[in-house]
Design an enzyme around this catalytic site. Structure first.
Site, short mmCIF file in Angstrom:
data_model
loop_
_atom_site.label_atom_id
_atom_site.label_comp_id
_atom_site.label_asym_id
_atom_site.label_seq_id
_atom_site.Cartn_x
_atom_site.Cartn_y
_atom_site.Cartn_z
N CYS A 2 0.95 -1.09 0.00
CA CYS A 2 0.20 0.21 -0.10
C CYS A 2 1.03 1.12 0.52
O CYS A 2 2.12 0.95 0.66
CB CYS A 2 -1.45 0.12 1.36
SG CYS A 2 -1.82 -1.58 1.65
N ARG A 27 1.51 1.62 -6.01
CA ARG A 27 2.29 0.69 -5.11
C ARG A 27 0.21 0.10 -4.32
O ARG A 27 0.38 -1.25 -3.69
CB ARG A 27 2.38 1.37 -3.57
CG ARG A 27 3.75 1.77 -3.89
CD ARG A 27 4.83 2.76 -2.26
NE ARG A 27 4.56 1.72 -1.66
CZ ARG A 27 5.59 1.30 -1.49
NH1 ARG A 27 6.98 1.59 -2.78
NH2 ARG A 27 6.24 0.39 -0.27
N TRP A 74 -3.95 -1.84 -1.41
CA TRP A 74 -3.62 -2.68 -1.55
C TRP A 74 -4.18 -4.22 -0.87
O TRP A 74 -3.30 -4.46 -0.51
CB TRP A 74 -2.07 -3.03 -2.71
CG TRP A 74 -1.70 -4.92 -4.12
CD1 TRP A 74 -2.18 -4.67 -5.02
CD2 TRP A 74 -1.92 -5.97 -3.39
NE1 TRP A 74 -1.87 -5.92 -5.28
CE2 TRP A 74 -1.90 -6.02 -5.00
CE3 TRP A 74 -2.23 -6.91 -1.83
CZ2 TRP A 74 -1.51 -7.45 -4.26
CZ3 TRP A 74 -1.71 -7.82 -1.82
CH2 TRP A 74 -1.52 -7.98 -3.43
N ASN A 103 0.62 -0.33 6.35
CA ASN A 103 1.33 -1.08 5.14
C ASN A 103 1.52 -1.95 5.88
O ASN A 103 2.54 -1.99 6.92
CB ASN A 103 2.31 -0.73 4.66
CG ASN A 103 2.92 -1.56 3.38
OD1 ASN A 103 1.80 -2.34 3.07
ND2 ASN A 103 3.82 -1.25 2.54
N GLY A 104 1.40 -3.46 5.42
CA GLY A 104 1.93 -4.55 6.33
C GLY A 104 0.50 -5.87 6.87
O GLY A 104 -0.48 -5.21 6.32
N GLU A 484 10.51 -14.28 -19.50
CA GLU A 484 9.66 -12.51 -18.91
C GLU A 484 9.35 -11.71 -19.95
O GLU A 484 8.25 -11.79 -19.06
CB GLU A 484 11.51 -11.14 -19.75
CG GLU A 484 11.45 -9.82 -18.93
CD GLU A 484 10.32 -9.92 -17.91
OE1 GLU A 484 10.24 -8.31 -17.26
OE2 GLU A 484 10.77 -10.35 -16.85
N LYS A 488 5.57 -10.18 -19.12
CA LYS A 488 4.76 -8.87 -19.30
C LYS A 488 3.60 -8.87 -20.08
O LYS A 488 2.79 -8.28 -19.81
CB LYS A 488 6.47 -8.02 -20.59
CG LYS A 488 7.38 -7.72 -19.67
CD LYS A 488 7.07 -6.43 -18.30
CE LYS A 488 7.77 -6.72 -16.95
NZ LYS A 488 7.80 -7.84 -16.20
N GLU A 491 1.15 -9.36 -17.31
CA GLU A 491 1.19 -8.66 -16.34
C GLU A 491 -0.50 -7.58 -16.67
O GLU A 491 -0.99 -7.22 -16.49
CB GLU A 491 2.29 -7.84 -15.53
CG GLU A 491 3.05 -8.91 -15.23
CD GLU A 491 4.96 -8.31 -14.80
OE1 GLU A 491 4.76 -8.07 -13.62
OE2 GLU A 491 5.23 -7.69 -15.53
N HIS A 507 8.27 -31.53 -24.63
CA HIS A 507 7.72 -33.03 -23.88
C HIS A 507 6.26 -32.12 -23.06
O HIS A 507 5.76 -32.93 -21.95
CB HIS A 507 8.61 -32.50 -22.36
CG HIS A 507 9.88 -33.15 -23.06
ND1 HIS A 507 10.00 -34.27 -23.77
CD2 HIS A 507 10.93 -32.41 -24.17
CE1 HIS A 507 11.81 -34.20 -23.83
NE2 HIS A 507 12.31 -33.39 -24.46
N LYS A 606 3.34 -2.33 -7.02
CA LYS A 606 4.54 -2.09 -8.05
C LYS A 606 5.24 -3.37 -7.18
O LYS A 606 6.34 -4.01 -7.61
CB LYS A 606 5.72 -0.82 -7.91
CG LYS A 606 7.05 -0.89 -7.97
CD LYS A 606 6.57 -1.27 -9.62
CE LYS A 606 8.37 -0.51 -9.60
NZ LYS A 606 8.80 -1.11 -11.39
#
Length: 611
Positions: A2, A27, A74, A103-104, A484, A488, A491, A507, A606
């Protein structure tokens, strides 16, 4: 994850708090809220983005005042909603007018909530944060600082908090353990935030709160103590960047801005660190540990998400250039699986923010077991930077977009320099290193050329953006690039994408390929080029459409693919810094075409500062 911002000073708090929330919205953006003291505490909260809160406040009076706290959330405990939004208050019936943002995660909140309910407290939300507000209220006896200290001594978990109280309208209390929080120091004013992006517009002087630290702020005084009320002296420093670096400017999105900033970011990352003529890599942050690194028997990289993919590239680099056995671990798994760390082990944490909770905990586990610990981070003074024995800053500038781009390239650049720093002291000749460093110096200009492919990549994205399933394939150094690229796309465009080694496709995953399925293949000229061409043929024979990233001058590959993005020819260890750029642009354009919020993808934040 957050965003926290708080202010006490001589200016009106509300506009400063709203401005700070906008800068911190990356955030967390499930909900937002604000509280200001003006004779009494006025609180506004809403589900949704900061702009919704701003519109609400434009319709309301009573939010004048020079002390306040604000939060963008968040969600962890409790779904996104107005009643779960911060700030939270203590008991509405018997409380003291306390408001808190957090936050936490408070891990023992259930036991604390049961205790408080037995004491007659009633709760209106599903959050752990409201429990902490009630606990402070339960312990309050006319001294807010003492009540916060006492409450935090009973708390298990992670927190960064800001607290105000109607009965002490000239006092702001902030504290942290495990979640980032810093205090900007101005003239007769303080601004507190989760990171410096919300502070730099007001002051360039700031200090980071250490774990288990409480700060009591008034307009003209500052006191910092431990939660046991032991005085400590903060180390005030100059912020590392200015306001211009975090402004959007003429770009439509921060992600695009940061993709386009990559050439300059890499030049800054390299500056003063290499001497190609002499074949030297100069890394002052780790120089005192050079002997230990040269004698290392094993290196373990830990990270999460994009940083994990950078670590996988680093594994190839370290074994190729430094000839040291290297492993890569998900930080979240490393900390719980009782890892074996013998003498000569080095644990290297990779994190853009330096605050990733799992990565920080993995680093602490490695340190406790006697390993030498290094950090590759972007944020000066971050938790990882402070916990490690030594480290290397990326120096790529602030990254605001949730989907990491320039920080990833910075991580690759630093990992390359680190591998060469060690390798030169072990086995590499000065001529080899000098040649590779000359190639490394050219990478920023090569990236600039690759950015010129943006229009072509946009056209390809438009052709395939409606497809809901993609594959990304690579081999060797470019296998992590495939991972990656898939990340992307997932996301920011919400397309299901899977990255894998091209050798692994037959496979099992080859069963997914159907007519017209986009398959992105990193197929540059390298030691496994012939193998990757075979993999391309396997895809095409099953109806897949191949989008290749290939080496300039390789005209033949166009006969095997529907689309080709060409990148400059560089040595194999350096290829990932170029091959990933078309994949960043591919994901960006696909997301924009699909109408997605590129900089604030759903459910993501983020910096993941909670487990």
């Amino acid at each position: 994850m957050c965003g926290i911002v708080a202010y006490i000073g001589h200016k009106q708090a509300k506009p400063i708090l709203l401005e700070g929330l906008k800068r911190l919205e990356y955030r967390g953006y499930d909900s937002a809220g604000l509280a200001v003291i003006n004779k009494e505490i006025h609180v506004a909260r809403t589900e949704g983005r900061v702009r919704v809160l701003e519109e609400m406040l434009a319709q309301c009076g009573g939010f004048d005042g020079t002390i306040g706290i604000a939060h963008t959330r968040w969600a962890t405990h409790g779904k996104p909603s107005e009643r779960n939004a911060h700030p939270h208050r203590d008991d509405p019936t018997n409380g003291h007018g306390i408001a808190l943002i957090h936050n936490g995660i408070i891990e023992n909140y259930v036991a604390l909530k049961t205790y408080l309910q037995e004491r007659g407290h009633t709760f209106s939300s599903e959050t752990d944060t409201e429990v902490l507000a009630h606990l402070i209220g339960e312990l309050y006896d006319g001294d807010l600082e003492a009540a916060v200290q006492a409450a935090l001594r009973q708390v298990t978990g992670a927190y960064a908090i800001a607290v105000i109280c109607q009965k002490e309208p000239e006092v702001l209390i902030v504290a942290r353990k495990g979640s980032p929080l810093m205090v900007g120091v101005g003239k007769d004013e303080y601004i507190v935030a989760s990171d410096s992006s919300a502070i730099v517009a007001h002051t360039t002087q700031a200090f980071t709160l250490e774990d288990y630290t409480v700060a009591r702020l008034t307009r003209d005084s500052l006191r910092t103590t431990t939660i046991d009320n032991v005085p400590i002296t903060p180390q005030i420093r100059e912020l590392e960047f200015d306001l211009d670096q975090i402004e959007l400017g003429t770009y439509e999105h921060y992600m695009l801005k940061e993709i386009c900033e990559q050439p300059q970011a890499l030049r800054l990352c390299l500056r003063g660190r290499i001497n190609a003529r002499e074949g030297q890599v100069v890394l002052g942050g780790i120089a005192q540990y050079a002997r230990e690194l040269v004698k290392a028997k094993r290196i373990i990289f830990v990270g999460q998400g994009t940083a994990m993919h950078a670590a996988l590239v680093a594994e190839y680099l370290m074994e190729d250039l430094a000839k040291i056995p290297t492993e890569v671990e998900f930080a979240s798994e490393f900390r719980y699986r009782n890892p074996i760390l013998e003498d000569g082990s080095v644990v290297i944490a990779i994190s853009q923010s330096g605050e990733t909770a799992d990565t920080l905990a993995a680093l602490q586990e490695g340190k406790q077991r006697g390993a030498l610990t290094l950090g590759l981070v972007n944020v000066v003074g971050s938790s990882v930077a402070r916990e490690t024995d030594a480290g290397i800053y990326l120096r790529v500038g602030p990254e605001i977009g949730v989907a990491s781009t320039k920080a990833f390239l910075g991580q690759l650049m630093v990992a390359t320099m680190l591998a060469m720093f060690i390798g030169r002291r072990r086995f590499l000749s000065v001529d080899y290193v000098a040649g590779l460093l000359a190639e490394l110096e050219a990478i920023p200009d090569h990236v600039q050329r690759v950015l010129g492919l943006s229009e072509q990549i946009h056209a390809v994205s438009k052709r395939y953006a409606n497809r809901e399933n993609w594959l990304f394939l690579g081999r060797g150094h470019n296998y992590p690039v495939a991972l990656e690229g898939a990340l992307k796309l997932k996301e920011i465009s919400y397309i299901h994408a899977e990255g894998m080694s091209a050798a692994e496709m037959k496979h099992g995953p080859i069963a997914l390929i159907d007519d017209g399925m986009p398959v992105v293949v990193v197929a540059t000229r390298n030691s496994q080029y012939e193998k990757i061409i075979t993999n391309i043929q396997e895809v095409r024979s099953r109806g897949g459409h191949v989008i290749a990233v290939a080496t300039e001058g390789d005209d033949d590959i166009a006969n095997h693919c529907e689309e080709v993005f060409y990148v400059p020819d560089v040595p194999e260890p350096l290829q990932p810094m170029l091959t990933v750029v078309p994949l960043q642009l591919l994901a960006y354009h696909a997301a924009v075409i699909r109408g997605k919020d590129v900089d604030k993808p759903r459910n993501l934040a983020k910096s993941v500062t909670v487990e």
